[in-house]
Design a protein around this motif. Sequence first.
Motif, short mmCIF file in Angstrom:
data_model
loop_
_atom_site.label_atom_id
_atom_site.label_comp_id
_atom_site.label_asym_id
_atom_site.label_seq_id
_atom_site.Cartn_x
_atom_site.Cartn_y
_atom_site.Cartn_z
N VAL A 13 -4.51 -16.47 37.89
CA VAL A 13 -5.51 -16.38 38.95
C VAL A 13 -4.84 -15.76 40.17
O VAL A 13 -3.75 -16.19 40.58
N VAL A 14 -5.48 -14.76 40.75
CA VAL A 14 -4.99 -14.15 42.00
C VAL A 14 -6.14 -14.12 42.99
O VAL A 14 -7.31 -14.11 42.62
N GLY A 20 -14.11 -12.03 48.63
CA GLY A 20 -14.43 -13.43 48.38
C GLY A 20 -14.45 -13.84 46.92
O GLY A 20 -15.15 -14.77 46.56
N TYR A 21 -13.69 -13.16 46.11
CA TYR A 21 -13.60 -13.51 44.69
C TYR A 21 -12.20 -13.96 44.35
O TYR A 21 -11.22 -13.50 44.93
N LYS A 28 -1.14 -7.64 31.77
CA LYS A 28 -0.83 -6.29 32.25
C LYS A 28 -1.50 -6.00 33.59
O LYS A 28 -1.54 -4.87 34.04
N GLY A 29 -2.06 -7.03 34.23
CA GLY A 29 -2.68 -6.87 35.54
C GLY A 29 -4.12 -6.41 35.50
O GLY A 29 -4.72 -6.17 36.53
N ASN A 30 -4.67 -6.30 34.30
CA ASN A 30 -6.06 -5.88 34.18
C ASN A 30 -6.99 -7.05 34.48
O ASN A 30 -6.67 -8.20 34.23
N GLU A 42 -14.71 -23.56 42.39
CA GLU A 42 -14.35 -22.24 41.90
C GLU A 42 -12.88 -22.08 41.54
O GLU A 42 -12.55 -21.42 40.57
N GLU A 43 -11.96 -22.70 42.30
CA GLU A 43 -10.55 -22.58 41.94
C GLU A 43 -10.25 -23.26 40.62
O GLU A 43 -9.52 -22.73 39.78
#
Length: 92
Positions: A13-14, A20-21, A28-30, A42-43
């Motif tokens: 999770v980033v 706001g998402y 691979k960062g996709n 949400e978290e």
Amino acid sequence: MSAAKHTQGPWQVVGPSAKGYLVVQGAKGNGVALVLMDSEDEEADARLIAAAPCLLAALQKALEHCIWPASSISAAEAEARTAIANAKGEGA
């Protein structure tokens, strides 16, 4: 069992992003998923989504290595197999 057809893990999770998402990213960062930050959960939801590849692998491994007593096979094994099939897009 058939090969995975989803984005390979681990997922992370980033964010939150400027819009706001929370973003769930593959190895691979996709992008895998966007979680709208509009509630208290949400978290936790994003973390659960990010854990999906590990949870699927753990459940598959558990089924491969478990010796099921006859009395518990029907319910627990059936639920596990259904969950795996649904996760892999093979469910009904």
